[in-house]
Design an enzyme around this catalytic site. Structure first.
Site, PDB file in Angstrom:
ATOM      1  N   HIS A 134      -6.558  -9.805  -6.764  1.00 39.82           N
ATOM      2  CA  HIS A 134      -7.502  -8.851  -6.173  1.00 39.82           C
ATOM      3  C   HIS A 134      -8.826  -9.110  -6.895  1.00 39.82           C
ATOM      4  CE1 HIS A 134      -8.494  -4.343  -5.184  1.00 39.82           C
ATOM      5  NE2 HIS A 134      -9.419  -5.174  -4.760  1.00 39.82           N
TER       6      HIS A 134
ATOM      7  N   MET B  21       0.847  -1.196   0.000  1.00 45.42           N
ATOM      8  CA  MET B  21       0.000   0.000   0.000  1.00 45.42           C
ATOM      9  C   MET B  21       0.881   1.244   0.000  1.00 45.42           C
ATOM     10  SD  MET B  21      -3.166  -1.169   2.455  1.00 45.42           S
ATOM     11  CE  MET B  21      -2.186  -2.078   3.642  1.00 45.42           C
TER      12      MET B  21
ATOM     13  N   ASN C  37      -7.192 -11.473  -2.607  1.00 43.22           N
ATOM     14  CA  ASN C  37      -7.113 -10.176  -1.948  1.00 43.22           C
ATOM     15  C   ASN C  37      -8.396  -9.401  -2.245  1.00 43.22           C
ATOM     16  OD1 ASN C  37      -5.953  -7.074  -3.042  1.00 43.22           O
ATOM     17  ND2 ASN C  37      -5.880  -7.605  -0.876  1.00 43.22           N
ATOM     18  N   GLY C  38      -8.748  -8.511  -1.299  1.00 41.89           N
ATOM     19  CA  GLY C  38      -9.874  -7.621  -1.522  1.00 41.89           C
ATOM     20  C   GLY C  38     -10.986  -7.824  -0.514  1.00 41.89           C
TER      21      GLY C  38
ATOM     22  N   CYS D 100      -2.587  -2.034 -10.197  1.00 41.43           N
ATOM     23  CA  CYS D 100      -2.865  -0.634  -9.855  1.00 41.43           C
ATOM     24  C   CYS D 100      -3.398   0.108 -11.073  1.00 41.43           C
ATOM     25  CB  CYS D 100      -1.600   0.037  -9.337  1.00 41.43           C
ATOM     26  SG  CYS D 100      -1.860   1.766  -8.988  1.00 41.43           S
TER      27      CYS D 100
ATOM     28  N   GLN E 116       7.522  -5.105  -3.818  1.00 40.05           N
ATOM     29  CA  GLN E 116       6.664  -4.979  -4.990  1.00 40.05           C
ATOM     30  C   GLN E 116       7.251  -3.977  -5.966  1.00 40.05           C
ATOM     31  OE1 GLN E 116       2.842  -2.947  -5.516  1.00 40.05           O
ATOM     32  NE2 GLN E 116       2.020  -4.917  -6.163  1.00 40.05           N
TER      33      GLN E 116
HETATM   34  C1  FMN Z   1      -3.450   3.532   0.389  1.00 37.33           C
HETATM   35  C2  FMN Z   1      -3.379   2.358  -0.554  1.00 37.33           C
HETATM   36  C3  FMN Z   1      -2.275   2.217  -1.369  1.00 37.33           C
HETATM   37  C4  FMN Z   1      -2.168   1.110  -2.226  1.00 37.33           C
HETATM   38  N1  FMN Z   1      -1.015   0.944  -2.954  1.00 37.33           N
HETATM   39  C5  FMN Z   1      -0.854  -0.203  -3.679  1.00 37.33           C
HETATM   40  C6  FMN Z   1       0.409  -0.522  -4.280  1.00 37.33           C
HETATM   41  O1  FMN Z   1       1.400   0.197  -4.141  1.00 37.33           O
HETATM   42  N2  FMN Z   1       0.481  -1.673  -5.010  1.00 37.33           N
HETATM   43  C7  FMN Z   1      -0.586  -2.521  -5.162  1.00 37.33           C
HETATM   44  O2  FMN Z   1      -0.464  -3.557  -5.824  1.00 37.33           O
HETATM   45  N3  FMN Z   1      -1.766  -2.247  -4.572  1.00 37.33           N
HETATM   46  C8  FMN Z   1      -1.900  -1.140  -3.826  1.00 37.33           C
HETATM   47  N4  FMN Z   1      -3.084  -0.925  -3.152  1.00 37.33           N
HETATM   48  C9  FMN Z   1      -4.156  -1.937  -3.241  1.00 37.33           C
HETATM   49  C10 FMN Z   1      -4.003  -2.963  -2.134  1.00 37.33           C
HETATM   50  O3  FMN Z   1      -2.784  -3.659  -2.239  1.00 37.33           O
HETATM   51  C11 FMN Z   1      -5.155  -3.970  -2.156  1.00 37.33           C
HETATM   52  O4  FMN Z   1      -5.122  -4.650  -3.389  1.00 37.33           O
HETATM   53  C12 FMN Z   1      -6.524  -3.299  -2.023  1.00 37.33           C
HETATM   54  O5  FMN Z   1      -6.523  -2.331  -0.989  1.00 37.33           O
HETATM   55  C13 FMN Z   1      -7.617  -4.338  -1.754  1.00 37.33           C
HETATM   56  O6  FMN Z   1      -7.362  -5.044  -0.550  1.00 37.33           O
HETATM   57  P1  FMN Z   1      -8.147  -4.670   0.826  1.00 37.33           P
HETATM   58  O7  FMN Z   1      -9.617  -4.652   0.502  1.00 37.33           O
HETATM   59  O8  FMN Z   1      -7.765  -5.762   1.788  1.00 37.33           O
HETATM   60  O9  FMN Z   1      -7.663  -3.311   1.230  1.00 37.33           O
HETATM   61  C14 FMN Z   1      -3.216   0.164  -2.296  1.00 37.33           C
HETATM   62  C15 FMN Z   1      -4.328   0.319  -1.456  1.00 37.33           C
HETATM   63  C16 FMN Z   1      -4.408   1.399  -0.592  1.00 37.33           C
HETATM   64  C17 FMN Z   1      -5.607   1.522   0.329  1.00 37.33           C
END
Ligand code: FMN
EC number: 1.3.1.91
Length: 333
Positions: free
Chosen positions: A172, A19, A212-213, A100, A70
């Site tokens: 995801h 994240m 994930n998600g 992303c 990553q």
């Molecule tokens: C603040 C923030 C930054 C994120 N940055 C990335 C990232 O750098 N790379 C990535 O693959 N996903 C990124 N994501 C997505 C998360 O890795 C994840 O796929 C997404 O939040 C869904 O999972 P969750 O519902 O458990 O949060 C980001 C999510 C958030 C909230």
């Protein structure tokens, strides 16, 4: 039955998502105090930053292991250069971001838009695998824009695994819209489709597939683990980090003691002092700890005291001690 913790992918049974701006090394150090076994992902780091940027974008604390880097990029040579550097620095896994959807990332032709270029992703993975011995994995979505059929996903996974040699995917379980939605909306609006991830595992049983998600509890995690090899949790782990305190026991089957929240705070003190002595700002470390007492009496005072004081010049450990004192002792469980 006790889970097998010996496979090279065992740590992936539970991981904390990459994240940006959240899972920096201070955050990962803090999360590691809550769980010994969980795989921690760095924020996405672009190949451009590593190769051309000023500063050390691969810095991490040894305590963070197992830790996966990553990468964001789509040039196989650049990715290979970065993967090699990362492996030399001791990272345990390299993960390629194919999930992303931000415009900035699309302009660089990486992130989720790469789902439309599976051969290029395969070339990227192959180039990295050629130069490192650690696992090279891919984090992706279930589709992009109108390309959201199950066949689109299976074509992607087939090509990247067969031609690129990727053995592990984190899915995801929602698609991404490449235009029209912000990255935040793209984490909320497209519906989650866990059965699609389950089906993928059935059809590619030789691959390691994590989902994930939207996962918020260890109970949900266990349900997903009936169908899949791993679960990656993002926002809930960050905003409510105490859910991590029982991961080692409930997910990895260990019988180590569960830490109290105050113990975790106190275990941060030596790290905070060491980092402050190297010039870090208190607020950059404590911002990741704000959610630790979520849903507890005193949580708001803890959060407010830190938010109001940690950014002041010269702030030190006493700010955290004073914030901790706001939590009624008998409720610190
Ligand atoms: C603040 C923030 C930054 C994120 N940055 C990335 C990232 O750098 N790379 C990535 O693959 N996903 C990124 N994501 C997505 C998360 O890795 C994840 O796929 C997404 O939040 C869904 O999972 P969750 O519902 O458990 O949060 C980001 C999510 C958030 C909230």
């Amino acid at each position: 039955m006790k889970p097998d913790n010996t496979s090279k992918y065992a740590a992936n049974r539970f991981s904390i998502a990459p994240m940006l701006d959240w899972t920096d090394r201070h955050c990962r150090y803090f999360h590691r105090l809550l769980t010994n076994e969980t795989l921690l992902y760095t924020e996405m780091v672009t190949t451009g930053a590593i190769i051309h940027g000023k500063g050390d974008f691969l810095a991490y604390n040894q305590e963070e292991h197992p830790v996966a880097l990553q990468l964001g990029g789509s040039n196989p040579q650049d990715l290979a250069t970065c993967a090699k550097l990362a492996a030399e620095r001791g990272y345990d896994e390299i993960n390629l971001n194919v999930g992303c959807p931000s415009d900035r990332v699309q302009n660089g032709r990486f992130g989720a838009c790469l789902m439309g270029e599976p051969q290029l992703v395969a070339d990227c993975v192959a180039a990295m695998r050629d130069v490192v011995d650690i696992p090279v994995t891919v984090k992706t979505r279930i589709g992009i824009d109108d390309q959201d059929s199950y066949e689109f996903l299976t074509d992607f996974v087939s090509i990247v695994s067969e031609k690129g040699g990727c053995e592990q995917f984190t899915i995801h379980a929602r698609k991404a819209w490449l235009s029209g939605l912000s990255p935040k909306e793209n984490r909320e609006i497209p519906p989650l489709d866990y059965p699609r991830a389950y089906q993928l595992k059935k059809d590619f049983s030789h691959l390691v597939i994590a989902v994930n998600g939207g996962v918020k509890t260890l109970q949900e995690t266990k349900e997903h683990l009936q169908h899949l090899d791993g679960v990656m949790v993002g926002r809930e782990a960050y905003q409510n980090p105490y859910i991590l305190a029982e991961v080692d026991q409930q997910i990895f089957g260990l019988d180590t003691p569960i830490k109290k929240r105050s113990q975790v705070v106190e275990e941060m003190y030596p790290y905070i002092e060491q980092q402050l002595s190297k010039g870090a700002y208190l607020g950059h470390i404590t911002r990741h700890m704000l959610g630790l007492f979520q849903n507890m009496p005193g949580a708001r005072q803890w959060r407010r005291y830190i938010s109001e004081n940690a950014h002041k010049p010269g702030s030190g450990i006493e700010v955290v001690e004073a914030a901790l004192a706001k939590i009624p002792k008998e409720l610190d469980v």
